[in-house]
Motif scaffolding. Structure first.
Motif, short mmCIF file in Angstrom:
data_model
loop_
_atom_site.label_atom_id
_atom_site.label_comp_id
_atom_site.label_asym_id
_atom_site.label_seq_id
_atom_site.Cartn_x
_atom_site.Cartn_y
_atom_site.Cartn_z
N GLY A 106 0.57 -1.21 0.43
CA GLY A 106 0.38 0.11 -0.10
C GLY A 106 0.73 1.07 -0.37
O GLY A 106 2.05 1.09 0.51
N ILE A 107 0.29 2.78 -0.25
CA ILE A 107 1.29 3.70 -0.19
C ILE A 107 -0.40 5.03 -0.34
O ILE A 107 -1.10 4.30 -0.98
CB ILE A 107 1.68 4.37 -2.21
CG1 ILE A 107 2.65 3.06 -2.12
CG2 ILE A 107 2.27 5.45 -1.68
CD1 ILE A 107 3.36 3.51 -3.55
N CYS A 108 -0.04 4.73 1.24
CA CYS A 108 -0.82 5.72 1.76
C CYS A 108 -0.77 6.98 2.54
O CYS A 108 -0.07 6.77 3.03
CB CYS A 108 -2.34 5.33 2.03
SG CYS A 108 -1.71 4.36 3.09
N ASN A 109 -1.69 8.00 2.44
CA ASN A 109 -1.20 9.06 3.11
C ASN A 109 -1.92 9.35 5.34
O ASN A 109 -1.15 9.48 5.70
CB ASN A 109 -1.85 10.65 2.51
CG ASN A 109 -1.06 11.92 3.51
OD1 ASN A 109 0.16 11.89 3.34
ND2 ASN A 109 -1.97 12.56 2.86
N VAL A 110 -2.84 8.05 4.98
CA VAL A 110 -3.47 8.76 6.02
C VAL A 110 -3.47 7.12 6.78
O VAL A 110 -3.57 5.80 6.74
CB VAL A 110 -5.14 8.21 6.34
CG1 VAL A 110 -5.95 8.98 8.13
CG2 VAL A 110 -5.35 9.63 5.51
N VAL A 111 -2.58 7.53 7.93
CA VAL A 111 -1.53 6.14 9.21
C VAL A 111 -3.44 5.83 9.53
O VAL A 111 -4.20 6.56 10.04
CB VAL A 111 -0.93 7.17 10.36
CG1 VAL A 111 -0.78 5.69 11.16
CG2 VAL A 111 0.31 7.32 9.49
N GLY A 112 -3.36 4.57 9.25
CA GLY A 112 -4.16 3.58 10.36
C GLY A 112 -5.50 3.79 9.17
O GLY A 112 -6.13 2.76 9.98
N SER A 113 -5.30 3.74 8.05
CA SER A 113 -6.47 3.93 7.10
C SER A 113 -6.44 2.62 6.87
O SER A 113 -5.87 1.65 7.31
CB SER A 113 -6.00 4.83 6.42
OG SER A 113 -5.49 4.51 5.34
N SER A 114 -8.23 1.79 6.28
CA SER A 114 -8.30 0.70 6.01
C SER A 114 -6.95 0.17 4.91
O SER A 114 -6.82 -1.39 5.15
CB SER A 114 -9.30 0.24 5.01
OG SER A 114 -10.43 1.14 5.94
N ILE A 115 -6.50 1.09 4.28
CA ILE A 115 -5.87 0.18 2.70
C ILE A 115 -4.16 0.06 4.21
O ILE A 115 -4.10 -0.86 3.27
CB ILE A 115 -5.52 1.22 1.25
CG1 ILE A 115 -6.69 0.96 0.90
CG2 ILE A 115 -4.29 0.86 1.04
CD1 ILE A 115 -6.41 1.44 -0.51
N ALA A 116 -4.58 0.64 4.60
CA ALA A 116 -3.11 0.84 5.44
C ALA A 116 -2.94 -1.12 6.13
O ALA A 116 -2.60 -2.22 6.40
CB ALA A 116 -2.82 1.54 6.46
N ARG A 117 -4.57 -1.38 6.75
CA ARG A 117 -4.99 -2.14 7.32
C ARG A 117 -4.60 -3.38 6.44
O ARG A 117 -4.84 -4.44 7.11
CB ARG A 117 -5.55 -1.97 8.76
CG ARG A 117 -5.70 -1.26 9.88
CD ARG A 117 -6.56 -1.31 10.41
NE ARG A 117 -7.80 -0.78 10.61
CZ ARG A 117 -9.20 -0.13 9.57
NH1 ARG A 117 -8.11 1.29 9.87
NH2 ARG A 117 -10.08 -0.03 9.11
N ALA A 118 -5.50 -3.30 5.09
CA ALA A 118 -5.46 -4.56 4.37
C ALA A 118 -4.37 -5.17 3.61
O ALA A 118 -4.73 -5.72 3.13
CB ALA A 118 -7.07 -4.21 3.09
N THR A 119 -3.61 -4.07 3.58
CA THR A 119 -2.02 -4.91 2.47
C THR A 119 -1.17 -5.07 2.98
O THR A 119 -1.32 -5.13 5.02
CB THR A 119 -2.09 -3.25 2.41
OG1 THR A 119 -1.54 -2.35 3.61
CG2 THR A 119 -2.42 -2.81 0.90
N HIS A 120 -0.54 -6.30 3.24
CA HIS A 120 1.07 -6.47 3.24
C HIS A 120 1.47 -5.85 4.28
O HIS A 120 2.38 -6.03 5.53
CB HIS A 120 1.17 -8.02 2.84
CG HIS A 120 0.54 -9.55 2.59
ND1 HIS A 120 -0.11 -9.07 0.85
CD2 HIS A 120 -0.25 -9.64 3.13
CE1 HIS A 120 -0.72 -10.39 0.70
NE2 HIS A 120 -0.80 -10.55 1.62
N ALA A 121 2.24 -4.85 3.81
CA ALA A 121 3.09 -4.05 3.59
C ALA A 121 2.94 -2.54 2.65
O ALA A 121 2.27 -2.46 1.87
CB ALA A 121 4.04 -4.35 3.93
#
Length: 343
Positions: A106-121
């Motif tokens: 994942g590459i995202c801006n918001v810490v703890g967001s859904s994509i951050a949680r759904a990805t392996h790294a």
């Protein structure tokens, strides 16, 4: 970049994906998924990763990817890009890819967001809160992460000479100062915006690394000024869009002095022959393009792979000033939401 790039030591370190570096290096293919501006960043990532690390890359709209029964194998790596980390289409694409056994970054801006949680790294862009609905600094940060990733993979795979690797790290280190310099065109762009405040259409053209920049520039103008704009690969202009060009059609050409520079000049001459009005993004000190263009906006010289980071800035400023002069709400354009959490 801070903490991730140490050019003097020849180090690129993305801590969030360190455990998955071998998966990336050994990937049969990398799939990049995103929507809107994130998709444009992904296109730049495709050029970067393929050129520097020689891994095949495909870029897909997450909204289409999730509905077309894509072929995904366990040795594929999927990179999902999203500013908010909550984009519904991108989350659905992640779930589909995971169900097929792919590794998800994942590459995202918001810490703890859904994509951050759904990805392996993954890697956070750490761009800070972006107030405007139309992404600007998030795009720059996403491209920066993808550049660091491409450089790290190239280092691990040995796909570029060591001298070239170190040269690129030092050039990347110089980018913050060059971005600051690029922002100084603000007053020039503001004056230019007065000329085109009431234009009804725009065409944006670029080649190579600058093609995604053209798409992103057109999207920004559409989003915040409500002027119809279209981004196109410059070479494709003669396969259709050239029919649109006349004295009322402003054409923004990203014509920085690297890559397919001579070909872009040829495209500009075709536009001028049809009385089109050209706004050119040029490398500092360039006189050849200035001689053809009606207006020229300078950006600092850099290596071709870093052009998207600098060339995007005047296009964002152009959209901004035109929107302000038209009296639209720049931060909250009609019909748009910062985080697209519905289909």
């Amino acid at each position: 970049m801070r903490g991730r790039l140490r050019s003097s030591e020849g180090i690129v370190s993305l801590g969030g994906i360190r455990e998955y570096e071998r998966k990336l290096v050994n990937a049969d293919r990398i799939l990049i998924v995103g929507c809107g501006t994130s998709w444009h960043a992904g296109l730049v990532g495709e050029y970067l990763i393929e050129e520097l690390s020689r891994i095949p890359v495909e870029v897909e709209y997450a909204s289409e990817f999730r509905y077309r029964n894509p072929v995904i194998h366990e040795k594929d790596v999927v990179i999902a890009i999203s500013q908010s980390g909550e984009t519904a289409d991108t989350l659905a694409a992640i779930e589909l890819a995971r169900s097929k056994g792919a590794t998800i970054i994942g590459i995202c801006n918001v810490v703890g967001s859904s994509i951050a949680r759904a990805t392996h790294a993954g890697s956070y862009t750490h761009a800070g809160p972006e107030i405007g609905v139309a992404s600007t600094k998030a795009f720059t940060a996403q491209v920066t992460i993808l550049t660091l990733l491409a450089l790290r993979l190239a280092q691990l795979k040995g796909t570029i000479p060591t001298s070239r690797f170190h040269q690129l790290l030092h050039e990347m280190d110089a980018l913050p100062a060059k971005v600051e310099k690029a922002l100084k065109v603000n007053d020039t762009v503001k004056d230019l915006a007065k000329v085109y405040t009431y234009a009804r259409n725009f065409l944006y053209l670029g080649r190579g690394y600058n093609y995604p920049v053209a798409l992103e520039g057109a999207l920004k103008l559409k989003e915040i000024s409500y002027i119809h704009a279209e981004g196109y690969p410059a070479a494709e202009m003669k396969h259709g869009p050239i029919a649109l060009i006349d004295h009322e059609m402003p054409v923004v050409v990203i014509a920085t002095r690297r890559g397919t520079y001579e070909k872009v000049i040829s495209n500009m001459q075709e536009i001028k022959a049809r009385n089109g009005k050209i706004i050119a993004i040029v490398t500092e000190g360039d006189t050849d393009v200035k001689a053809i263009a009606d207006y020229a906006i300078e950006v600092p010289d850099t290596d071709e792979i870093f052009n998207p980071i600098l060339a995007t800035i005047p296009l964002q400023l152009l959209a901004y000033h035109i929107a302000v002069m038209r009296g639209t709400n720049v931060d909250q354009p009609r019909n748009l939401a910062k985080s697209v959490t519905v289909e």
